[in-house]
Design a protein around this motif. Structure first.
Motif, PDB file in Angstrom:
ATOM      1  N   VAL A  22       0.999  -1.095   0.027  1.00 40.69           N
ATOM      2  CA  VAL A  22       0.031   0.034   0.053  1.00 40.69           C
ATOM      3  C   VAL A  22       0.914   1.178  -0.191  1.00 40.69           C
ATOM      4  O   VAL A  22       0.662   2.146  -0.746  1.00 40.69           O
ATOM      5  N   THR A  56       1.104   3.831  -3.267  1.00 35.76           N
ATOM      6  CA  THR A  56       0.572   5.181  -2.864  1.00 35.76           C
ATOM      7  C   THR A  56       1.859   6.185  -3.320  1.00 35.76           C
ATOM      8  O   THR A  56       1.767   7.125  -4.028  1.00 35.76           O
ATOM      9  N   THR A  57       3.075   5.680  -2.653  1.00 36.09           N
ATOM     10  CA  THR A  57       4.197   6.529  -3.133  1.00 36.09           C
ATOM     11  C   THR A  57       4.482   6.683  -4.742  1.00 36.09           C
ATOM     12  O   THR A  57       4.643   7.807  -5.185  1.00 36.09           O
ATOM     13  N   LEU A  81      -1.902   2.733  -8.278  1.00 38.61           N
ATOM     14  CA  LEU A  81      -2.968   2.713  -7.841  1.00 38.61           C
ATOM     15  C   LEU A  81      -3.687   1.170  -7.932  1.00 38.61           C
ATOM     16  O   LEU A  81      -4.300   0.812  -6.885  1.00 38.61           O
ATOM     17  N   ARG A 114      -2.012  -0.588  -4.885  1.00 33.98           N
ATOM     18  CA  ARG A 114      -2.578  -0.540  -3.595  1.00 33.98           C
ATOM     19  C   ARG A 114      -3.875  -0.719  -3.438  1.00 33.98           C
ATOM     20  O   ARG A 114      -4.415  -1.024  -2.306  1.00 33.98           O
ATOM     21  N   LEU A 123      -3.210  12.671  -3.238  1.00 30.82           N
ATOM     22  CA  LEU A 123      -2.234  11.404  -2.899  1.00 30.82           C
ATOM     23  C   LEU A 123      -1.407  11.652  -1.861  1.00 30.82           C
ATOM     24  O   LEU A 123      -0.921  10.879  -1.263  1.00 30.82           O
ATOM     25  N   ALA A 153      -3.456  10.782   1.029  1.00 26.92           N
ATOM     26  CA  ALA A 153      -3.380   9.251   0.941  1.00 26.92           C
ATOM     27  C   ALA A 153      -2.030   8.815   1.660  1.00 26.92           C
ATOM     28  O   ALA A 153      -1.923   7.910   2.499  1.00 26.92           O
ATOM     29  N   CYS A 154      -0.878   9.448   1.424  1.00 29.21           N
ATOM     30  CA  CYS A 154       0.410   9.108   1.998  1.00 29.21           C
ATOM     31  C   CYS A 154       0.368   9.256   3.353  1.00 29.21           C
ATOM     32  O   CYS A 154       0.858   8.269   4.145  1.00 29.21           O
ATOM     33  N   THR A 184      -2.466   6.848   5.026  1.00 32.02           N
ATOM     34  CA  THR A 184      -2.116   5.570   5.227  1.00 32.02           C
ATOM     35  C   THR A 184      -1.168   4.809   5.070  1.00 32.02           C
ATOM     36  O   THR A 184      -0.842   3.466   5.421  1.00 32.02           O
TER      37      THR A 184
END
Length: 180
Positions: free
Chosen positions: A43, A47-48, A82, A85, A141, A144-145, A148
């Motif tokens: 994940v 994401t990264t 995407l 993850r 994003l 999101a980083c 998560t």
């Protein structure tokens, strides 16, 4: 792509075909990779990777004369990330929920809400073209980083790369197999 970068519909179709295929391949490989490197790590990696692609697209938009064909490849790390993850993150979120149905509903609602908000922001800034799209995607994003991945990576991982062994229960058709 067509309006602000002077590309053609064929460029757009090529971008869609390549990036949808990249997403599908990555999402199908995600569970297998997660078994090897760990679900949390896949994940974080996905994401990264998506964030790096969005930042690259934003940077590219700031160049003097961006070319439409470059978008075909600039969006690939976003879609691969995407795809990596997605399934594993969805599975982890469901495991964290006491009620799978409610957990799935919250995940899908959140995904659709973020899509709607992202589209509304980009639509308001449509005259900015790729810059608006790249920057909005990068900001989402980054969130999101933080939510998560990166905070978990900094706090929970001890730096060791371990390969988890999948547990397989015996079935009626034969004994269980151990992972290589």
């Amino acid at each position: 792509m067509v309006g602000s970068l002077g590309g053609s519909v064929a460029h757009f179709v090529l971008m869609q075909v390549i990036n949808v295929a990249a997403f599908i391949v990555a999402s199908n490989l995600s569970p297998k990779i997660a078994v090897r490197v760990g679900a949390d790590r896949i994940v974080i990696i996905g994401t990264t990777m998506a964030l790096i692609g969005a930042v690259a697209a934003t940077g590219y938009a700031l160049t003097d004369r961006p070319v439409a064909l470059a978008l075909v490849f600039l969006f690939t790390p976003i879609n691969v990330g995407l795809g990596l993850r997605g399934p594993t993150g969805f599975h982890l979120a469901l495991e964290a929920s006491d009620d799978f149905a409610r957990g799935a509903a919250v995940i899908l609602f959140s995904a659709m809400a973020m899509t709607a908000v992202g589209n509304a922001v980009v639509a308001a800034l449509l005259d900015w073209g790729l810059l608006a799209l790249g920057a909005t995607t990068a900001v989402l994003l980054m969130g999101a980083c933080v939510l998560t991945g990166w905070s978990k990576a900094a706090g929970d991982f001890d730096g060791e790369l371990t390969t988890p062994t999948p547990s397989r229960s015996p079935t009626a058709s034969g004994p269980s197999r151990s992972a290589p």
